[in-house]
Design an enzyme around this catalytic site. Structure first.
Site, short mmCIF file in Angstrom:
data_model
loop_
_atom_site.label_atom_id
_atom_site.label_comp_id
_atom_site.label_asym_id
_atom_site.label_seq_id
_atom_site.Cartn_x
_atom_site.Cartn_y
_atom_site.Cartn_z
N GLY A 121 0.90 -1.21 0.07
CA GLY A 121 -0.11 0.05 0.08
C GLY A 121 0.64 1.17 0.02
O GLY A 121 2.19 1.26 0.02
N SER A 122 0.14 2.42 0.04
CA SER A 122 0.91 3.58 0.00
C SER A 122 1.72 4.10 1.05
O SER A 122 2.40 4.78 0.99
CB SER A 122 -0.20 4.65 -0.32
N THR A 123 1.23 3.69 2.36
CA THR A 123 2.00 3.85 3.46
C THR A 123 3.07 2.62 3.64
O THR A 123 4.38 3.26 3.97
CB THR A 123 1.18 3.71 4.78
N ASP A 179 3.44 -2.82 8.11
CA ASP A 179 2.34 -2.99 7.08
C ASP A 179 1.32 -1.81 7.46
O ASP A 179 1.44 -1.38 8.59
CB ASP A 179 1.62 -4.29 7.18
N LYS A 211 -7.90 -4.69 7.15
CA LYS A 211 -6.85 -4.51 6.20
C LYS A 211 -7.51 -4.95 4.80
O LYS A 211 -8.24 -5.66 4.76
CB LYS A 211 -5.77 -5.14 6.37
N GLU A 251 -0.82 -10.84 3.58
CA GLU A 251 -0.44 -9.96 4.74
C GLU A 251 -0.86 -10.51 6.11
O GLU A 251 0.01 -10.44 7.00
CB GLU A 251 -1.20 -8.43 4.52
#
Ligand code: 5RP
Length: 228
Positions: free
Chosen positions: A28-30, A82, A95, A104
């Protein structure tokens, strides 16, 4: 601004990484920022290896020359970093907006420590506001949709470019909105027991801590021991 907070949370988590660790890379973007920061530390001499929770994160690690192992050959991970779509004070998380929740969860479950990184918009009083992603074997789509309806969940088949979205493992994703998620532990148990459900985005035992950044200030949330 939100991107600055994602990066700040990611940097706080990456500070936990030490030489010789095997690190789980989220998706993801983080998580992107965490992988980027790890790449910089590896270039500066940090000795680690990693496993990835998605093909996208694996590609980013490869681009940054971070030594990447195949999770199929790894039984235990030291630390996983994550993102999350929602996280509450119990360290319960939802999530899977990126579709990687099954991988994940496997990597998180294999990890001695799993930390969530998030900007402040992800911090909620109680999880359940966002639809819950459920990864489903295509063969079981109608059956699982009906079972979820019986659990008072409204399923929407995730699509991408006008076609059903497929996970890295070739399965479908149902985004399921529940009228109320009062008993997430019991819901997770029911989902775990449904044939055809490969995985879902309820993370109730996996998260040990979270770094949450809001307006540039990073707050740490540690799982209470009483939660197990
Ligand atoms: C992917 C995930 C992501 O970690 C979650 O969706 C958060 O993503 P982002 O950091 O882009 O908001 O669970 O399956």
């Amino acid at each position: 601004m939100q991107d600055d907070d994602k990066r700040a949370a990611a940097l706080a988590a990456v500070a936990e990484v030490r030489d010789d660790m095997l690190v789980g890379l989220g998706t993801g973007s983080t998580a992107y920022w965490a992988i980027a920061a790890l790449g910089e530390r590896v270039a500066a001499g940090l000795r680690i290896s990693v496993v990835a929770t998605s093909e996208a994160s694996a590609a980013q690690a490869r681009d940054l020359a971070i030594p990447l192992l195949d999770m199929a050959e790894v039984g235990a991970v030291d630390l996983t970093i994550d993102g999350a779509d929602e996280i509450d004070g119990r360290c319960f998380a939802i999530k899977g907006a990126g579709g990687a929740m099954t991988r994940e969860k496997i990597v998180a479950a294999a990890s001695r420590r799993m930390v969530v990184i998030a900007d402040g918009s992800k911090r909620v009083e109680r999880i359940g506001g966002v639809p819950l992603p459920v990864e489903v074997l295509p063969f079981a789509q109608a059956f699982v949709t009906a079972q979820l309806k019986a659990l008072r969940g409204h399923s929407v088949l995730r699509e991408k470019d006008g076609a059903p979205y497929l996970t890295d493992s070739g399965n479908l994703v149902l985004d399921v909105q529940f009228a109320a998620m009062r008993y997430p532990v019991s819901l997770a148990r029911k989902l775990d027991a449904l044939p055809g459900v490969i995985g879902h985005g309820l993370f109730l035992r996996e998260v040990d801590a979270a770094y949450i950044a809001d307006g540039g200030i990073v707050t740490t949330l540690e799982r209470s021991r009483s939660l197990g």
